[in-house]
Scaffold this active site. Structure first.
Site, PDB file in Angstrom:
ATOM      1  N   SER A   1       0.954  -1.368  -0.025  1.00 33.09           N
ATOM      2  CA  SER A   1      -0.106  -0.180  -0.123  1.00 33.09           C
ATOM      3  C   SER A   1       0.947   1.181   0.012  1.00 33.09           C
ATOM      4  O   SER A   1       0.368   2.404  -0.356  1.00 33.09           O
ATOM      5  CB  SER A   1      -0.903  -0.137   1.296  1.00 33.09           C
ATOM      6  OG  SER A   1      -1.637  -0.975   1.340  1.00 33.09           O
TER       7      SER A   1
ATOM      8  N   HIS B   1      -1.009  -2.627  -7.099  1.00 36.65           N
ATOM      9  CA  HIS B   1      -1.584  -2.256  -6.152  1.00 36.65           C
ATOM     10  C   HIS B   1      -3.158  -2.368  -6.367  1.00 36.65           C
ATOM     11  O   HIS B   1      -3.949  -1.425  -7.017  1.00 36.65           O
ATOM     12  CB  HIS B   1      -1.169  -0.901  -5.553  1.00 36.65           C
ATOM     13  CG  HIS B   1      -1.782  -0.377  -4.426  1.00 36.65           C
ATOM     14  ND1 HIS B   1      -2.253   0.944  -3.883  1.00 36.65           N
ATOM     15  CD2 HIS B   1      -2.511  -1.131  -3.248  1.00 36.65           C
ATOM     16  CE1 HIS B   1      -2.825   1.105  -2.972  1.00 36.65           C
ATOM     17  NE2 HIS B   1      -2.778  -0.178  -2.307  1.00 36.65           N
TER      18      HIS B   1
ATOM     19  N   GLU C   1      -3.286   0.204  -9.258  1.00 34.27           N
ATOM     20  CA  GLU C   1      -2.275   1.160  -9.588  1.00 34.27           C
ATOM     21  C   GLU C   1      -1.168   0.291 -10.021  1.00 34.27           C
ATOM     22  O   GLU C   1      -0.823  -0.610  -9.234  1.00 34.27           O
ATOM     23  CB  GLU C   1      -1.971   2.183  -8.198  1.00 34.27           C
ATOM     24  CG  GLU C   1      -2.611   3.082  -7.835  1.00 34.27           C
ATOM     25  CD  GLU C   1      -2.333   3.889  -6.609  1.00 34.27           C
ATOM     26  OE1 GLU C   1      -2.166   5.319  -6.746  1.00 34.27           O
ATOM     27  OE2 GLU C   1      -2.063   3.256  -5.667  1.00 34.27           O
TER      28      GLU C   1
ATOM     29  N   ASN D   1      -2.746   5.898  -1.655  1.00 35.13           N
ATOM     30  CA  ASN D   1      -2.686   6.124  -0.062  1.00 35.13           C
ATOM     31  C   ASN D   1      -1.942   7.487   0.464  1.00 35.13           C
ATOM     32  O   ASN D   1      -2.158   7.921   1.514  1.00 35.13           O
ATOM     33  CB  ASN D   1      -2.057   4.972   0.459  1.00 35.13           C
ATOM     34  CG  ASN D   1      -3.164   3.795   0.441  1.00 35.13           C
ATOM     35  OD1 ASN D   1      -4.233   4.015   0.534  1.00 35.13           O
ATOM     36  ND2 ASN D   1      -2.659   2.393   0.032  1.00 35.13           N
TER      37      ASN D   1
HETATM   38  N1  LIG Z   1      -6.564  -4.067   3.462  1.00 34.89           N
HETATM   39  C1  LIG Z   1      -6.403  -3.264   2.311  1.00 34.89           C
HETATM   40  O1  LIG Z   1      -7.559  -2.561   2.282  1.00 34.89           O
HETATM   41  C2  LIG Z   1      -5.272  -3.265   1.509  1.00 34.89           C
HETATM   42  C3  LIG Z   1      -5.730  -2.516   0.293  1.00 34.89           C
HETATM   43  C4  LIG Z   1      -4.598  -2.577  -0.648  1.00 34.89           C
HETATM   44  C5  LIG Z   1      -3.271  -2.983  -0.496  1.00 34.89           C
HETATM   45  N2  LIG Z   1      -3.097  -3.742   0.778  1.00 34.89           N
HETATM   46  C6  LIG Z   1      -1.810  -4.384   0.989  1.00 34.89           C
HETATM   47  O2  LIG Z   1      -1.782  -5.929   0.870  1.00 34.89           O
HETATM   48  C7  LIG Z   1      -1.265  -6.193   1.801  1.00 34.89           C
HETATM   49  C8  LIG Z   1      -1.600  -7.765   2.583  1.00 34.89           C
HETATM   50  O3  LIG Z   1      -2.970  -6.775   3.171  1.00 34.89           O
HETATM   51  P1  LIG Z   1      -4.281  -7.551   3.873  1.00 34.89           P
HETATM   52  O4  LIG Z   1      -5.056  -6.647   4.202  1.00 34.89           O
HETATM   53  O5  LIG Z   1      -4.486  -8.691   3.084  1.00 34.89           O
HETATM   54  O6  LIG Z   1      -3.736  -8.108   5.129  1.00 34.89           O
HETATM   55  P2  LIG Z   1      -4.024  -9.519   6.011  1.00 34.89           P
HETATM   56  O7  LIG Z   1      -3.404  -9.181   7.460  1.00 34.89           O
HETATM   57  O8  LIG Z   1      -5.585  -9.669   5.839  1.00 34.89           O
HETATM   58  O9  LIG Z   1      -3.280 -10.565   5.251  1.00 34.89           O
HETATM   59  C9  LIG Z   1      -1.628 -10.720   5.306  1.00 34.89           C
HETATM   60  C10 LIG Z   1      -1.513 -12.278   5.143  1.00 34.89           C
HETATM   61  O10 LIG Z   1      -0.165 -12.522   4.857  1.00 34.89           O
HETATM   62  C11 LIG Z   1       0.424 -13.557   5.552  1.00 34.89           C
HETATM   63  N3  LIG Z   1       1.940 -13.484   5.861  1.00 34.89           N
HETATM   64  C12 LIG Z   1       2.700 -12.724   6.678  1.00 34.89           C
HETATM   65  N4  LIG Z   1       3.853 -12.772   6.486  1.00 34.89           N
HETATM   66  C13 LIG Z   1       4.034 -13.647   5.576  1.00 34.89           C
HETATM   67  C14 LIG Z   1       5.367 -14.327   4.851  1.00 34.89           C
HETATM   68  N5  LIG Z   1       6.280 -14.105   5.297  1.00 34.89           N
HETATM   69  N6  LIG Z   1       4.923 -15.294   3.961  1.00 34.89           N
HETATM   70  C15 LIG Z   1       3.707 -15.674   3.345  1.00 34.89           C
HETATM   71  N7  LIG Z   1       2.713 -15.204   4.089  1.00 34.89           N
HETATM   72  C16 LIG Z   1       2.732 -14.217   4.806  1.00 34.89           C
HETATM   73  C17 LIG Z   1      -0.282 -13.420   6.757  1.00 34.89           C
HETATM   74  O11 LIG Z   1      -0.250 -14.711   7.480  1.00 34.89           O
HETATM   75  C18 LIG Z   1      -1.728 -12.857   6.347  1.00 34.89           C
HETATM   76  O12 LIG Z   1      -2.569 -14.214   6.151  1.00 34.89           O
HETATM   77  C19 LIG Z   1      -0.221  -5.277   2.629  1.00 34.89           C
HETATM   78  O13 LIG Z   1       0.981  -4.813   1.933  1.00 34.89           O
HETATM   79  C20 LIG Z   1      -1.191  -4.182   2.470  1.00 34.89           C
HETATM   80  O14 LIG Z   1      -0.726  -3.070   2.660  1.00 34.89           O
HETATM   81  C21 LIG Z   1      -4.230  -3.614   1.900  1.00 34.89           C
END
Ligand SMILES: NC(=O)c1ccc[n+]([C@@H]2O[C@H](COP(=O)([O-])OP(=O)(O)OC[C@H]3O[C@@H](n4cnc5c(N)ncnc54)[C@H](O)[C@@H]3O)[C@@H](O)[C@H]2O)c1
Length: 282
Positions: A119, A140, A152, A190
């Protein structure tokens, strides 16, 4: 380059959504996380989304079956070696993501494109860690992935034309609208959104109004489809804090100082929807 196999790392809310949209267009997907229970949660979310789409007559039960049959799962990153694209969607932490990109640089074929769904973290940092910077790009997606049209596509300094064009084209094939964005902390989305959510949190902390009132002002007064505090809960307050910390550190400007209330809520485990409590209870 033609994308056949896609590895998706992280089966949380974003990774599961990305796996769903990629498998729905017939791509073979391998969904990877650190524990089987996290993968099972991700698959459960995908099934729920597909069932909802069936009930709205957007897809057929056969489409659901085909989509699910395109998804394999693993907890061993080495199983991703033959994928020609990896999309990373793990926790928003620069050290953890850099470590993963270093590992992927060793594991994957030299032609494999490494995309990050970060993000906020500059793609150049992950590109350097991978030691194949021309193959690294930002992809993204927005949350919820199956619904939101925008992607993005972040082009870092070293991203090659082939890497960028292949990723951009894939986003289009997924039915999304990709937009080219250069490699700055928080990109466009963001950099603009998070300071607004952070400011809404300062309003709660200083007693300007209750969360529901703040959200109502922004919905009815500004025409936002969702209030900033509800949206922050939906994104995940841990992710919101991580993004503000990247903006604050990398832009070296105190206007991005994370709200102390946000820090306190994350410390006490109130992360929003995913833990059942944030600015609202779920
Ligand atoms: N939540 C949102 O609205 C959003 C929107 C766009 C981008 N993002 C980005 O997407 C990414 C994930 O966000 P999310 O909301 O899905 O988080 P989340 O907490 O729902 O999921 C993250 C997952 O990654 C896994 N994980 C962590 N470390 C790991 C590793 N080393 N190897 C494999 N798996 C691993 C965790 O076990 C978890 O299941 C982040 O970078 C976040 O900034 C989030």
């Amino acid at each position: 380059m033609k994308i056949k196999g896609i590895g998706i790392i992280g089966a949380g809310q974003m990774g599961a959504g990305i796996a769903q949209v990629c498998s729905a267009i017939g791509k073979k997907v391998i969904l990877c996380d650190i524990k089987n229970e996290f993968i099972e949660n991700g698959i459960r979310t995908i099934k729920k989304n597909l069932d909802r789409a069936i009930s709205k007559e957007k897809i057929t039960p056969k489409d659901k079956e085909d989509t699910l049959s395109n998804i394999n799962t693993t907890i061993d990153k080495k199983d991703l070696a033959d994928c020609n694209l990896i999309i990373e969607a793990i926790v928003e932490n620069v050290e953890i993501k850099s470590k993963l990109f270093r590992e992927l640089g060793n594991i994957c074929n030299e032609d494999t494109i490494l995309a990050s769904n970060t993000s906020s973290i500059p793609i150049g940092i992950l590109a350097k860690a991978s030691r194949r910077p021309e193959k690294v790009v930002g992809m993204h997606f927005m949350n919820p992935v199956p619904v939101m049209k925008l992607v993005e596509v972040i082009r870092a300094k070293a991203t090659s034309d082939d890497t960028f064009n292949t990723t951009f084209k894939l986003a289009e094939n997924l039915g999304k609208i990709p937009v080219l964005v250069n490699d700055f902390p928080g990109f466009v989305s963001n950099r603009i959104l998070l300071p607004m959510l952070n400011e809404a949190m300062f309003c709660v902390m200083e007693g300007v109004a209750e969360p529901k009132a703040i959200d109502t002002v922004m919905k009815l007064g500004m025409g936002h489809p969702m209030g900033p505090l509800r949206l922050a809960d939906f994104i995940g307050l841990d992710t919101c804090l991580a993004i503000m910390e990247v903006l604050h550190r990398d832009m070296e400007d105190d206007k991005y100082r994370p709200c102390p209330l946000l820090k306190e809520m994350v410390k006490s485990g109130k992360l929003g929807n995913k833990t059942g409590e944030g600015f609202y209870k779920y």
